[in-house]
Design a protein around this motif. Sequence first.
Motif, PDB file in Angstrom:
ATOM      1  N   TRP A 407      28.558  -6.842  26.391  1.00 26.85           N
ATOM      2  CA  TRP A 407      29.025  -8.235  26.342  1.00 26.85           C
ATOM      3  C   TRP A 407      29.413  -8.652  24.933  1.00 26.85           C
ATOM      4  O   TRP A 407      30.110  -9.663  24.748  1.00 26.85           O
ATOM      5  CB  TRP A 407      27.943  -9.171  26.879  1.00 26.85           C
ATOM      6  CG  TRP A 407      27.664  -9.033  28.341  1.00 26.85           C
ATOM      7  CD1 TRP A 407      26.592  -8.414  28.916  1.00 26.85           C
ATOM      8  CD2 TRP A 407      28.451  -9.533  29.422  1.00 26.85           C
ATOM      9  NE1 TRP A 407      26.660  -8.494  30.280  1.00 26.85           N
ATOM     10  CE2 TRP A 407      27.803  -9.178  30.624  1.00 26.85           C
ATOM     11  CE3 TRP A 407      29.653 -10.249  29.498  1.00 26.85           C
ATOM     12  CZ2 TRP A 407      28.293  -9.512  31.878  1.00 26.85           C
ATOM     13  CZ3 TRP A 407      30.155 -10.583  30.747  1.00 26.85           C
ATOM     14  CH2 TRP A 407      29.484 -10.210  31.919  1.00 26.85           C
ATOM     15  N   GLY A 450      22.437 -13.345  25.116  1.00 18.76           N
ATOM     16  CA  GLY A 450      23.074 -13.112  26.411  1.00 18.76           C
ATOM     17  C   GLY A 450      22.099 -12.830  27.533  1.00 18.76           C
ATOM     18  O   GLY A 450      22.399 -13.107  28.697  1.00 18.76           O
ATOM     19  N   GLY A 452      21.400 -10.197  29.051  1.00 17.28           N
ATOM     20  CA  GLY A 452      22.011  -9.382  30.090  1.00 17.28           C
ATOM     21  C   GLY A 452      23.302  -9.932  30.648  1.00 17.28           C
ATOM     22  O   GLY A 452      23.888  -9.348  31.566  1.00 17.28           O
ATOM     23  N   GLY A 453      23.786 -11.059  30.112  1.00 16.54           N
ATOM     24  CA  GLY A 453      25.011 -11.678  30.598  1.00 16.54           C
ATOM     25  C   GLY A 453      25.976 -11.976  29.469  1.00 16.54           C
ATOM     26  O   GLY A 453      25.843 -11.454  28.361  1.00 16.54           O
ATOM     27  N   PRO A 454      26.963 -12.826  29.723  1.00 16.09           N
ATOM     28  CA  PRO A 454      27.994 -13.121  28.724  1.00 16.09           C
ATOM     29  C   PRO A 454      27.423 -13.696  27.437  1.00 16.09           C
ATOM     30  O   PRO A 454      26.394 -14.374  27.433  1.00 16.09           O
ATOM     31  CB  PRO A 454      28.887 -14.140  29.439  1.00 16.09           C
ATOM     32  CG  PRO A 454      28.660 -13.899  30.890  1.00 16.09           C
ATOM     33  CD  PRO A 454      27.228 -13.491  31.013  1.00 16.09           C
TER      34      PRO A 454
END
Length: 474
Positions: A407, A450, A452-454
């Motif tokens: 990301w 993040g 684990g995300g954006p």
Amino acid sequence: MIRAYSIADVRAAEDEVRAALDEGELMQRAALGLGQVAWARLTEGDRVVVLAGSGDNGGDALYAAAHLAEAGTNVVAVLVGSRTHEAGLRTAEAEGVIALEWRGGEPSDEVTTALSEADLVIDGIVGIGATPGLSEHLVGLNELIAADAYLLAVDLPSGLDPAGLVSAPSLFADETVTFSLLKPCHLLPAGELACGQLTVVDIGVPEPDSPAVVRYEAADVDRRWPVPTAYDDKYSRGVLGLVTGSETYPGAAVLGAVAAVTVGVGMLRYVGPGNATDLVLAAAPEVVPGPGRVQAWALGSGWDGRGGAPGLVDEIFESDLPVLLDAGALELIDEPRSGPTLLTPHAGELSRLAERLGCSQKSGVEAAQQVADLLDATVLLKGAVTVIVPPRSSGRPVITQADGSPWLATAGSGDVLAGIVGALLAGGLPVDEAAAAGVLVHGTTARDVGAGGPVRSVDVAHRCGETVRRLLQA
């Protein structure tokens, strides 16, 4: 700090230990350690396939197969090399291991069935003496192994370049078991992602004197970070000059400036066009606009042309101060500077720079090394595994960091990194140490932000100080 050693140094260290042991003792240590790791990955009733090549890795795998069979595991050995480690095969068969041959051409039905039904596959095809790539009959091997099988590589996934420089078809391991010493392929971009989890089994081989590749951990950043004392002021802590942004891309200036002040630079001087200056001061009012005395410079992020200070750029290039060159500034260097220099290209920028300088290699670590040597500069090649390559004349090892997440490949990420590393250069760190510590803080912050995300680059810029505080308090 994690250290990996050149193949030549690993061989020399192993040979010295081997000469003092009974014949075969070092292999038995490796096989026992490999067998113990494999056993820990198994559950009752699991089926194991051992892929055994011609060399010592094949012997390690066959002796490990014997240990697993002795413990009651169902083990099949598939002999894929032109030769077989005969003592290892005899020992394995004596414990009930079933041996199948696949030395060329298409695999037999028995081999394909064994691979498709395996719960754990031990890859002992080739080791650190191999050339990159798989033998012709093994090119499709990844597709024959059950999708949910756990692939355990011996020393390195077969097909990898042991030196970690050449990308080639290889197996992709869930885990790689190596013995006493890491090798370059375990830490360099051409190999690391294929290695999976890395497990080191101590077989009594001491570390050589000088690593070829190193990786910083949190404790290494803690020891190096420029922490102020009661006797410091904003000037002694380090003043960074930032020449970034443009009328077209003013956001690059904001991201770098916010990151630099957030990680604790003593003072930041910003030089750029009017609209970028206004935005920088709005985001970070402690920034001092205009040129002045500094301890380091960072320039090039978000440039169109030479940014807002073309005359100053010439003066910076001619100075003895540490200078970080990013993005547009990379187009201006074609000979060594007198001061410490850090180049921070992504892959495309490195390719263009190497082409312009006439390098024989245009990509990867080898290209970065040629550029570093030609310009007497350190090259920070950004990527999923970031590589920091000093000139060979320095005698310092290559550094790799893999602290972030995919990301982090987002607009503005490099601008933030330039601000963080620039602050460390101003704080007095050597170029390669500033680069490594900055990359670790940058990647760790992005991973935390993040979750684990954006990830937004502006969030990394605002939160990198929290990462520094946590590292210093650990």
